[in-house]
Scaffold this motif. Structure first.
Motif, mmCIF file in Angstrom:
data_model
loop_
_atom_site.group_PDB
_atom_site.id
_atom_site.type_symbol
_atom_site.label_atom_id
_atom_site.label_comp_id
_atom_site.label_asym_id
_atom_site.label_seq_id
_atom_site.Cartn_x
_atom_site.Cartn_y
_atom_site.Cartn_z
ATOM 1 N N LEU A 53 0.849 -1.184 0.000
ATOM 2 C CA LEU A 53 0.000 0.000 0.000
ATOM 3 C C LEU A 53 0.884 1.234 0.000
ATOM 4 O O LEU A 53 1.865 1.285 0.730
ATOM 5 N N ALA A 54 0.533 2.206 -0.815
ATOM 6 C CA ALA A 54 1.262 3.468 -0.885
ATOM 7 C C ALA A 54 0.265 4.573 -1.208
ATOM 8 O O ALA A 54 0.221 5.079 -2.326
ATOM 9 N N PRO A 55 -0.572 4.943 -0.236
ATOM 10 C CA PRO A 55 -1.617 5.926 -0.496
ATOM 11 C C PRO A 55 -1.081 7.255 -1.028
ATOM 12 O O PRO A 55 -1.734 7.914 -1.826
ATOM 13 N N ASP A 56 0.126 7.648 -0.588
ATOM 14 C CA ASP A 56 0.701 8.906 -1.074
ATOM 15 C C ASP A 56 0.974 8.847 -2.576
ATOM 16 O O ASP A 56 0.776 9.835 -3.287
ATOM 17 N N VAL A 57 1.423 7.698 -3.054
ATOM 18 C CA VAL A 57 1.680 7.540 -4.488
ATOM 19 C C VAL A 57 0.376 7.693 -5.269
ATOM 20 O O VAL A 57 0.321 8.379 -6.294
ATOM 21 N N LEU A 58 -0.675 7.093 -4.781
ATOM 22 C CA LEU A 58 -1.959 7.158 -5.471
ATOM 23 C C LEU A 58 -2.554 8.563 -5.424
ATOM 24 O O LEU A 58 -3.147 9.027 -6.393
ATOM 25 N N THR A 59 -2.367 9.246 -4.314
ATOM 26 C CA THR A 59 -2.839 10.628 -4.203
ATOM 27 C C THR A 59 -2.088 11.507 -5.196
ATOM 28 O O THR A 59 -2.691 12.332 -5.904
ATOM 29 N N THR A 60 -0.778 11.337 -5.269
ATOM 30 C CA THR A 60 0.028 12.107 -6.216
ATOM 31 C C THR A 60 -0.385 11.797 -7.650
ATOM 32 O O THR A 60 -0.562 12.714 -8.466
ATOM 33 N N LEU A 61 -0.553 10.529 -7.969
ATOM 34 C CA LEU A 61 -0.961 10.127 -9.309
ATOM 35 C C LEU A 61 -2.315 10.731 -9.682
ATOM 36 O O LEU A 61 -2.479 11.282 -10.773
ATOM 37 N N SER A 62 -3.270 10.663 -8.784
ATOM 38 C CA SER A 62 -4.593 11.239 -9.033
ATOM 39 C C SER A 62 -4.494 12.742 -9.253
ATOM 40 O O SER A 62 -5.180 13.310 -10.113
ATOM 41 N N GLY A 63 -3.640 13.408 -8.478
ATOM 42 C CA GLY A 63 -3.448 14.850 -8.637
ATOM 43 C C GLY A 63 -2.872 15.208 -9.995
ATOM 44 O O GLY A 63 -3.327 16.155 -10.647
ATOM 45 N N ILE A 64 -1.882 14.460 -10.426
ATOM 46 C CA ILE A 64 -1.268 14.705 -11.734
ATOM 47 C C ILE A 64 -2.302 14.503 -12.839
ATOM 48 O O ILE A 64 -2.424 15.318 -13.750
ATOM 49 N N LEU A 65 -3.057 13.434 -12.761
ATOM 50 C CA LEU A 65 -4.077 13.160 -13.773
ATOM 51 C C LEU A 65 -5.194 14.203 -13.732
ATOM 52 O O LEU A 65 -5.736 14.598 -14.764
ATOM 53 N N GLY A 66 -5.519 14.662 -12.539
ATOM 54 C CA GLY A 66 -6.577 15.644 -12.366
ATOM 55 C C GLY A 66 -6.242 16.995 -12.977
ATOM 56 O O GLY A 66 -7.143 17.769 -13.315
ATOM 57 N N GLU A 67 -4.944 17.299 -13.127
ATOM 58 C CA GLU A 67 -4.529 18.581 -13.730
ATOM 59 C C GLU A 67 -5.084 18.754 -15.135
ATOM 60 O O GLU A 67 -5.312 19.867 -15.586
ATOM 61 N N SER A 68 -5.304 17.649 -15.831
ATOM 62 C CA SER A 68 -5.846 17.726 -17.188
ATOM 63 C C SER A 68 -7.357 17.525 -17.203
ATOM 64 O O SER A 68 -7.963 17.442 -18.269
ATOM 65 N N GLY A 69 -7.944 17.444 -16.018
ATOM 66 C CA GLY A 69 -9.387 17.252 -15.940
ATOM 67 C C GLY A 69 -9.815 15.799 -15.924
ATOM 68 O O GLY A 69 -10.999 15.493 -15.875
ATOM 69 N N PHE A 70 -8.846 14.891 -15.941
ATOM 70 C CA PHE A 70 -9.146 13.458 -15.914
ATOM 71 C C PHE A 70 -9.549 13.067 -14.501
ATOM 72 O O PHE A 70 -8.900 13.459 -13.530
ATOM 73 N N ALA A 71 -10.626 12.313 -14.366
ATOM 74 C CA ALA A 71 -11.101 11.869 -13.053
ATOM 75 C C ALA A 71 -10.909 10.363 -12.922
ATOM 76 O O ALA A 71 -11.723 9.588 -13.424
ATOM 77 N N PRO A 72 -9.838 9.924 -12.251
ATOM 78 C CA PRO A 72 -9.606 8.482 -12.097
ATOM 79 C C PRO A 72 -10.754 7.802 -11.358
ATOM 80 O O PRO A 72 -11.262 8.330 -10.376
ATOM 81 N N GLN A 73 -11.151 6.642 -11.847
ATOM 82 C CA GLN A 73 -12.205 5.849 -11.215
ATOM 83 C C GLN A 73 -11.622 4.747 -10.342
ATOM 84 O O GLN A 73 -12.175 4.399 -9.318
ATOM 85 N N ARG A 74 -10.535 4.154 -10.793
ATOM 86 C CA ARG A 74 -9.862 3.123 -10.007
ATOM 87 C C ARG A 74 -8.411 3.057 -10.466
ATOM 88 O O ARG A 74 -8.093 3.413 -11.601
ATOM 89 N N HIS A 75 -7.560 2.639 -9.583
ATOM 90 C CA HIS A 75 -6.137 2.503 -9.884
ATOM 91 C C HIS A 75 -5.770 1.028 -9.907
ATOM 92 O O HIS A 75 -6.198 0.267 -9.041
ATOM 93 N N VAL A 76 -4.960 0.658 -10.867
ATOM 94 C CA VAL A 76 -4.366 -0.666 -10.912
ATOM 95 C C VAL A 76 -2.897 -0.436 -11.233
ATOM 96 O O VAL A 76 -2.557 -0.047 -12.341
ATOM 97 N N ILE A 77 -2.051 -0.623 -10.233
ATOM 98 C CA ILE A 77 -0.622 -0.400 -10.443
ATOM 99 C C ILE A 77 0.083 -1.735 -10.287
ATOM 100 O O ILE A 77 0.031 -2.363 -9.226
ATOM 101 N N GLU A 78 0.711 -2.167 -11.365
ATOM 102 C CA GLU A 78 1.451 -3.428 -11.377
ATOM 103 C C GLU A 78 2.863 -3.136 -11.844
ATOM 104 O O GLU A 78 3.062 -2.436 -12.838
ATOM 105 N N VAL A 79 3.826 -3.681 -11.127
ATOM 106 C CA VAL A 79 5.227 -3.487 -11.477
ATOM 107 C C VAL A 79 5.837 -4.871 -11.674
ATOM 108 O O VAL A 79 5.806 -5.703 -10.766
ATOM 109 N N HIS A 80 6.373 -5.111 -12.863
ATOM 110 C CA HIS A 80 7.005 -6.393 -13.168
ATOM 111 C C HIS A 80 8.513 -6.261 -12.961
ATOM 112 O O HIS A 80 9.103 -5.246 -13.304
ATOM 113 N N GLY A 81 9.115 -7.290 -12.391
ATOM 114 C CA GLY A 81 10.547 -7.297 -12.144
ATOM 115 C C GLY A 81 10.965 -8.626 -11.570
ATOM 116 O O GLY A 81 10.348 -9.662 -11.844
#
Length: 132
Positions: free
Chosen positions: A93-121
């Motif tokens: 869990l990284a709520p700060d990352v999701l808050t930051t991501l939503s803020g960046i996306l919101g700058e263009s008027g995009f309203a995120p409905q759900r987040h799915v973050i997957e990192v392969h490695g």
């Protein structure tokens, strides 16, 4: 919800927890066939959908598979790390990352409905055997 639906969700969740790795709906179906020979794919899909909606399981989008939730009672989206070598999936869990991501996306008027973050490695266990 019916007792049968609740029981099936419990059994599907138990199957996901036993495996400790992502499972497709058909993997779950095969796992439950011993106890339920006549189980049909829609039954498993319905249980997975309900568990996902409840936050008790997560869909690993890139693998078209599911895992049991590894964190207790969280309200934010998870970040899933997926090992390309052994297939292990770890949830963080990284709520700060999701808050930051939503803020960046919101700058263009995009309203995120759900987040799915997957990192392969490569996980720490698999990486320990590799030399840089």
């Amino acid at each position: 919800m019916s007792k049968r639906g609740e029981r099936m969700q419990s059994e599907v969740l138990a199957a996901l927890r036993r495996r400790h790795a992502p499972m497709t709906a058909y993997d779950v179906l095969r796992d439950l066939r011993a106890a339920h020979p006549k189980i049909a794919p829609p039954t498993v899909y319905n249980a997975l959908a309900a568990l996902t909606k409840q936050g008790r399981a997560h869909r690993v989008e890139s693998l078209k598979a599911y895992i049991a939730c590894q964190c207790d009672g969280h309200q934010s989206a998870s970040i899933l790390s997926i090992c390309e070598d052994c297939g292990m999936v770890e949830e963080r869990l990284a709520p700060d990352v999701l808050t930051t991501l939503s803020g960046i996306l919101g700058e263009s008027g995009f309203a995120p409905q759900r987040h799915v973050i997957e990192v392969h490695g490569i996980c720490a266990t698999c990486g320990a055997g590799q030399t840089p």
